[in-house]
Scaffold this motif. Sequence first.
Motif, short mmCIF file in Angstrom:
data_model
loop_
_atom_site.label_atom_id
_atom_site.label_comp_id
_atom_site.label_asym_id
_atom_site.label_seq_id
_atom_site.Cartn_x
_atom_site.Cartn_y
_atom_site.Cartn_z
N ALA A 73 -49.70 29.17 82.04
CA ALA A 73 -50.19 27.85 82.45
C ALA A 73 -49.32 26.75 81.87
O ALA A 73 -49.03 25.75 82.55
N GLY A 127 -48.79 24.40 92.17
CA GLY A 127 -50.01 24.75 91.45
C GLY A 127 -51.09 25.36 92.31
O GLY A 127 -52.15 25.68 91.80
N THR A 156 -51.47 33.21 85.99
CA THR A 156 -52.37 32.57 85.03
C THR A 156 -53.80 33.03 85.26
O THR A 156 -54.52 33.43 84.33
N TYR A 157 -54.20 33.00 86.52
CA TYR A 157 -55.56 33.37 86.87
C TYR A 157 -55.85 34.82 86.50
O TYR A 157 -56.86 35.13 85.87
N THR A 182 -53.44 22.87 76.94
CA THR A 182 -52.68 23.95 77.59
C THR A 182 -51.45 24.32 76.78
O THR A 182 -51.17 25.50 76.55
N THR A 193 -53.39 27.84 93.80
CA THR A 193 -53.72 29.20 93.40
C THR A 193 -54.45 29.95 94.50
O THR A 193 -54.11 31.08 94.82
N PRO A 247 -49.25 30.33 89.09
CA PRO A 247 -50.69 30.06 89.01
C PRO A 247 -51.53 31.33 89.17
O PRO A 247 -52.53 31.50 88.48
N LEU A 282 -58.80 26.54 83.37
CA LEU A 282 -58.67 27.03 82.00
C LEU A 282 -59.37 26.10 81.04
O LEU A 282 -60.10 26.53 80.14
N VAL A 307 -55.10 24.99 85.83
CA VAL A 307 -55.07 24.44 84.47
C VAL A 307 -56.41 23.79 84.14
O VAL A 307 -56.95 23.97 83.04
#
Lengths: 343, 413
Positions: free
Chosen positions: B353, B303, B334-335, B128, B305, B331, A146, A143
């Motif tokens: 996310a 979380g 998301t990546y 986010t 990753t 995660p 991002l 996060v």
Amino acid sequence: MTTTLSETTTPAGREHDPPDRPRRLAHRAGPADRVFRGVSRAGGLAVLLIMCLVGGFLLYRGWEALHVAGWSFFTTEEWAPEGGDFGIAAVLTGTLLIASVAIGIAVPLAIGTALYISEYAPGRLRRLLVNLVDLMAAVPSVVYGLWGAFLMEGSVLGVARWMSTWLGWLPPFAVEGVDPNDPLASETVYTRSTLLAGLVVAMMVTPIASSVMREVFSQAPVGEREGAYALGATRWGMIRAVVLPFGKGGMIGGTMLGLGRALGETIGVVMTISLVYEIQPHILQAGASSISALIANRYGDASPFAVSALMAAGLALFVLTLIVNLIASTIIARSRSGATGDA
Amino acid sequence: MTRELILPENAATSLVDEAETVTPTVPSASDERPRRRIGTARRGDAFAVSAAAAAAVGVGVLLFGYLTPFTGTLGFVVVTYLAFLGCYTLLVSLDDPGPAIRDRIASVAVHSLGFLVLAALIVVVVYTFIEGAGALPHLNFLTEDMSVTGPLDPLSGGGILHAAIGTLEQMAISLAVTVPLGIVCAVYLSEVKGGLTRFVRTIVEAMTALPSIVAGLFVFAAVVLVLDFGKSGFAASLAISVMMLPIIIRAADVVLRLVPQTLREASLTLGASQWRTVWHVVLPTARSGLTTSVILGAARGVGETSPVLLTAGFTKTLNIDPFSGPQVSLPLATYEFTRSPEPSMVARGFGTAATLMALVLILFVVARLIGGRGAGQLSPGQSRRRARSSRRDHRRFTSRAAPMKRPEETHVP
């Protein structure tokens, strides 16, 4: 048992009695207790084993690559294990640069937050703030990545251009291949730089350093605080005279703990830099490098030797963070806090 | 005689006096003299702050809007803040000596640093969710996987069901490994204590800084390559376990050490063995703290990753079996989503996310609700239950004691 009792209680026996010795406390544990102790000891040993296995396995697998590369492993900038030409000079420098940028941003923030929570915030707000800082440590790094890659990139661009224009005479802030007087110059030289990665990592480091510092600050002795006030100190005078000297160990320890985290941070860095395999001392310029980003980008390399080389790089990172972290925990334990020492 | 008569009278009046003096005199005394304010804030301070803020905004607007070619929000904020500091120093220096000026400036600086960090946290979380709001309203986002959806398809198709299932399964496996092992190790560190305790504690503390990518690399090389297990959800959960284990152990160790020593000693004095002391006294006392440490460890593990990136592999389809085939998690999804240049994929990434962030927030709030209390402090429900069982014991004791009395009474005459 009974004889010693009668000897000590009779007045006649007192003169020639040996001086009082602590009674020997023999404790025979029952079978259930012995099983319990065995199980918990086994649990402790299993954890120890796992942890040592990580280090040992890295060493075992990375040894092959280290053996081939020799000392040039630490001086080569390239990363081409198939050609036998690989080393961590560039990525290690990049890692240290990103970590120092992150620490440079995070430490003032962490000290400010810790002081605010422990000295300035009103009582009810304090608990909420402590929880929020803890939450900040629990926000997933993807996060933050991002946030850095999509939101901060634009803002950092302006800052980087400004810094390179006005502070460019300092070597770290110089940017090659750009004319500050050219208004149409492309801004891509400032994107995906060490600065951006350092900013993202700073967000992850701040809560860790801050919570250690806050704990130490709040343990500054009340008597000395009130003594400072009684001598006429202002609040800031009291903080400078009592809280900061008392919390020095915690501040150093928290910073080191944050540094350990900053060195090993991966995904936030991978998302915000474009990896280069050369020493990039200009923190504002596009292109940066870090060991963790190297591993994340190259682990797919099929050849076993490449994996072995990555293992060696991982081992270097592991040893680095281990040393930093051990120093940190020693400093924190030695500072007068006692929060982490054996009570 | 008279004295003896007077004394009780005096005593009685003095008692009455006391009874009377206690309540009414206190407010009457405070009525005469106003209570002294012991706060350090003065009315002039608020004036100084607001006036300096107004002046600073004025300077900023003047500089950026009219006088100079400056641009940019960030520059405006920085210039305004510096102007604020300058104006505030000037205002304070008008009626305060040197140390007080330094105190005011330090106070302003500390406040602004604290709020800067909080603002950054709020921006990260809110940003986010705002960006994720593009993908989240579509119902299919949580009920479909990406198997038939391409990068160019709109957000009304495809979703993250595969990643959500993967995260749940991987966390379940990691918790099944780390909770027993972590708590047993914490019990070893704080209760059993052997020659190795200090060493184990040092190693565990050192391992909290284990770079997550190194944990991933270890599992990748050991489980995926050497044991030939293949990239799978199970390998990912092992990597997550390696990361979570030290966090849980450290937190649980701290919590267990907070259990009052007197409780342990009381239990041992009653003749309980060490095992029973730990099981019936120490662990229940520290229950809320232990739960908190496990949940916080889970919030960190959810979380992670980079270990998952190396060990789980990537797939676009739903894979329920964590033991074979690649399995993606939130995660990681998301990546991978945000690496794509397509706006709809990036929107999916932010949606993922936001889902992950919501999961972490829920875990965090639950952990705080459970673990807000220290060792031995009970929730209302718990104390009601204790009171009930204590009353039950009391009734039992009295009912047992009752028949005991009769033989004694009969014995006396």
